[in-house]
Design a protein around this motif. Structure first.
Motif, PDB file in Angstrom:
ATOM      1  N   CYS A   1      -8.249   2.131  -7.737  1.00  0.00           N
ATOM      2  CA  CYS A   1      -6.975   3.054  -7.990  1.00  0.00           C
ATOM      3  C   CYS A   1      -6.517   2.894  -9.399  1.00  0.00           C
TER       4      CYS A   1
ATOM      5  N   HIS B   1      -0.136  -1.821  -4.118  1.00  0.00           N
ATOM      6  CA  HIS B   1      -0.429  -0.611  -3.997  1.00  0.00           C
ATOM      7  C   HIS B   1      -0.325   0.084  -2.492  1.00  0.00           C
TER       8      HIS B   1
ATOM      9  N   PHE C   1      -3.764   3.681 -10.634  1.00  0.00           N
ATOM     10  CA  PHE C   1      -2.474   3.309 -10.979  1.00  0.00           C
ATOM     11  C   PHE C   1      -2.169   1.993 -10.774  1.00  0.00           C
ATOM     12  N   CYS C   2      -3.091   1.281  -9.931  1.00  0.00           N
ATOM     13  CA  CYS C   2      -3.037  -0.163  -9.781  1.00  0.00           C
ATOM     14  C   CYS C   2      -3.515  -0.814 -11.053  1.00  0.00           C
TER      15      CYS C   2
ATOM     16  N   HIS D   1      -1.524   6.606  -4.846  1.00  0.00           N
ATOM     17  CA  HIS D   1      -0.551   5.465  -5.065  1.00  0.00           C
ATOM     18  C   HIS D   1       0.828   6.068  -5.257  1.00  0.00           C
TER      19      HIS D   1
HETATM   20 ZN   LIG Z   1      -3.009   1.794  -6.496  1.00  0.00          ZN
END
Ligand SMILES: [Zn+2]
Length: 243
Positions: A16, A58, A18-19, A109
């Motif tokens: 991910c 997440h 965004f993680c 996310h």
């Molecule tokens: Zn994430």
């Protein structure tokens, strides 16, 4: 997405973007960070200064998040809105969360958008009102009422209102401590004047004790309920995401 394991979740987190942004593995214009969230400048802003508040953990959608994280995101959104308004001399901010593909969610996310606004900026977030028939209006109302009863138990709007009133009353009691003291002095004077008349003061104390007990009980029940309903199941989330 059904029956997802912790291992699979760890894998999603690794993939991910965004993680990665939240953990700092992927570079971003980070303007705020604490133990739960980061806020970064959107690289494709709806307006300059468009912020994304991203959870460090997440989550796909908001219904999956624990209450304290939702609360925290709300508080941060308030603070960041204030900063944006002043720093960029804005006329407003639009704050939104897209839960699910149908709502325009593109990332897997959770994130909250804070978009700087000025009159006539032509950011295309507009709600077009639709007509609804009386029958459909009733049907929706019934369906929601049932859903709310099922998910929130007896915490209806009415109950909440009375709880707020109790809280309000308590804070008023705190604020008017001086007044209470004055009243107690008055009461004491009454006692002085006539020992028989000291009853009202005792009644007030008893009432206060009862109210305190009531509030404590309610708090306990609230805590229990929050525990019970914490987090939506992954099946629910999968449905929201249309997976
Ligand atoms: Zn994430």
């Amino acid at each position: 997405m059904e029956g997802i394991t912790p291992e699979q979740l760890a894998q999603i987190q690794q993939q991910c973007i965004f993680c990665q942004i939240a953990s700092g593995k992927v570079a971003s214009k980070k303007i705020y960070e604490d133990e739960k969230v980061v806020a970064v400048l959107d690289i494709n802003p709806a307006n300059p200064g468009h912020l994304l508040v991203i959870t460090k953990k997440h989550y796909f959608v908001m219904p999956q998040m624990p209450d304290d994280e939702v609360e925290h995101v709300g508080k941060i959104a308030k603070q960041l809105s204030q900063v944006l308004l002043k720093a960029l001399k804005l006329e407003g901010t639009t704050v939104f969360i897209a839960n699910g593909v149908a709502a325009g969610q593109k990332a897997q996310h959770f994130m909250m958008h804070i978009i700087p606004r000025k009159e006539g900026d032509e950011v295309g977030i507009q709600v077009q009102p639709k007509q609804i028939s009386e029958t459909d209006y009733d049907k929706i109302y019934q369906a929601l009422s049932q859903g709310i009863k099922k998910n929130l138990g007896d915490i209806t709007g009415l109950e909440k209102k009375s709880e707020e009133k109790t809280e309000e009353k308590e804070s008023k009691e705190k604020i008017s401590e001086e007044e209470t003291e004055e009243k107690e002095i008055e009461d004491a004077e009454i006692v002085k004047e006539d020992a028989e008349e000291s009853k009202p003061k005792i009644v007030i104390d008893e009432r206060k004790k009862k109210e305190k007990k009531k509030t404590e009980k309610k708090e306990k029940e609230k805590k229990k309920k929050n525990k019970d309903k914490e987090g939506a199941s992954l099946d629910d989330i999968a449905k929201v995401l249309g997976a």
